[in-house]
Design a protein around this motif. Sequence first.
Motif, short mmCIF file in Angstrom:
data_model
loop_
_atom_site.label_atom_id
_atom_site.label_comp_id
_atom_site.label_asym_id
_atom_site.label_seq_id
_atom_site.Cartn_x
_atom_site.Cartn_y
_atom_site.Cartn_z
N GLN A 3 0.85 -1.18 0.00
CA GLN A 3 0.00 0.00 0.00
C GLN A 3 0.89 1.23 0.00
N ALA A 4 0.96 1.92 -1.10
CA ALA A 4 1.81 3.11 -1.19
C ALA A 4 1.15 4.29 -0.49
N ILE A 5 1.90 4.91 0.41
CA ILE A 5 1.42 6.15 1.02
C ILE A 5 2.33 7.32 0.66
N PHE A 6 3.56 7.03 0.26
CA PHE A 6 4.50 8.06 -0.16
C PHE A 6 4.45 8.20 -1.68
N PRO A 7 4.66 9.41 -2.19
CA PRO A 7 4.87 9.54 -3.64
C PRO A 7 6.11 8.72 -4.01
N GLU A 8 6.16 8.25 -5.23
CA GLU A 8 7.25 7.37 -5.68
C GLU A 8 8.64 7.96 -5.43
N ARG A 9 8.78 9.24 -5.66
CA ARG A 9 10.08 9.89 -5.49
C ARG A 9 10.53 9.91 -4.03
N LEU A 10 9.58 10.14 -3.13
CA LEU A 10 9.91 10.15 -1.70
C LEU A 10 10.24 8.73 -1.24
N ALA A 11 9.47 7.75 -1.68
CA ALA A 11 9.73 6.36 -1.31
C ALA A 11 11.13 5.94 -1.76
N ALA A 12 11.55 6.39 -2.92
CA ALA A 12 12.89 6.05 -3.42
C ALA A 12 13.98 6.53 -2.47
N HIS A 40 -7.79 -1.91 6.96
CA HIS A 40 -8.05 -3.10 6.14
C HIS A 40 -7.46 -4.37 6.77
N CYS A 41 -7.09 -4.29 8.05
CA CYS A 41 -6.40 -5.40 8.70
C CYS A 41 -7.34 -6.18 9.63
N GLN A 42 -7.26 -7.48 9.55
CA GLN A 42 -8.08 -8.37 10.38
C GLN A 42 -7.72 -8.25 11.86
N ARG A 43 -6.53 -7.80 12.18
CA ARG A 43 -6.07 -7.77 13.57
C ARG A 43 -6.76 -6.71 14.43
N VAL A 96 -2.75 -8.53 8.15
CA VAL A 96 -3.54 -9.67 7.67
C VAL A 96 -4.78 -9.07 7.02
N PRO A 97 -4.99 -9.31 5.73
CA PRO A 97 -6.15 -8.72 5.06
C PRO A 97 -7.46 -9.05 5.78
N ALA A 98 -8.35 -8.08 5.87
CA ALA A 98 -9.65 -8.27 6.52
C ALA A 98 -10.35 -9.48 5.92
N GLY A 99 -10.90 -10.30 6.79
CA GLY A 99 -11.61 -11.49 6.36
C GLY A 99 -10.76 -12.75 6.38
N GLU A 100 -9.44 -12.60 6.41
CA GLU A 100 -8.55 -13.76 6.46
C GLU A 100 -8.25 -14.13 7.91
N GLN A 101 -7.88 -15.38 8.12
CA GLN A 101 -7.57 -15.85 9.46
C GLN A 101 -6.18 -15.38 9.88
N ILE A 102 -6.08 -14.96 11.13
CA ILE A 102 -4.79 -14.54 11.68
C ILE A 102 -3.98 -15.79 11.98
N PRO A 103 -2.75 -15.85 11.48
CA PRO A 103 -1.93 -17.04 11.72
C PRO A 103 -1.67 -17.25 13.22
N ALA A 104 -1.66 -18.50 13.63
CA ALA A 104 -1.36 -18.81 15.03
C ALA A 104 0.10 -18.46 15.31
N PRO A 105 0.38 -17.92 16.49
CA PRO A 105 1.77 -17.60 16.79
C PRO A 105 2.62 -18.86 16.85
N ARG A 106 3.82 -18.75 16.37
CA ARG A 106 4.74 -19.89 16.36
C ARG A 106 5.41 -19.99 17.72
N CYS A 107 5.50 -21.20 18.25
CA CYS A 107 6.19 -21.45 19.52
C CYS A 107 7.69 -21.30 19.30
N THR A 108 8.30 -20.41 20.05
CA THR A 108 9.73 -20.17 19.89
C THR A 108 10.58 -21.22 20.61
N ASN A 109 9.93 -22.11 21.38
CA ASN A 109 10.66 -23.16 22.10
C ASN A 109 10.68 -24.47 21.34
#
Length: 114
Positions: A3-12, A40-43, A96-109
């Motif tokens: 999702q671009a919020i900056f003009p192309e030149r500024l993003a560069a 637009h985020c499911q979270r 996470v796009p609205a309407g999609e399932q939020i991924p389960a957090p991964r166990c770091t152990n």
Amino acid sequence: MNQAIFPERLAAAYVKQAGEKYRPSNGTEGQCFFAAWCFHCQRDKAMREGANLDECDDNERCDIVANTFAYDVDDAEYPTEWQYGKDGQPCCTAFVPAGEQIPAPRCTNTLELF
């Protein structure tokens, strides 16, 4: 998703900061970021649907937004999910796009088997 919020030149100009934490420079830029990502985020049901934050369950509320207001970008607690993308555009890596399932957090152990 890009999702671009900056003009192309500024993003560069920000391409060299890819992967670094992002903080909007003012309220208008912040609103543009919210409109491109958070609305637009499911979270975050409050941002997406305008639901009362106090009535949202923990899994319907995104603490990333609150933490960007609570901490300075240089603080260790400032969310790393808000960062400059490879194209120099600000992005949220937890999006996470609205309407999609939020991924389960991964166990770091637990080790990866494959």
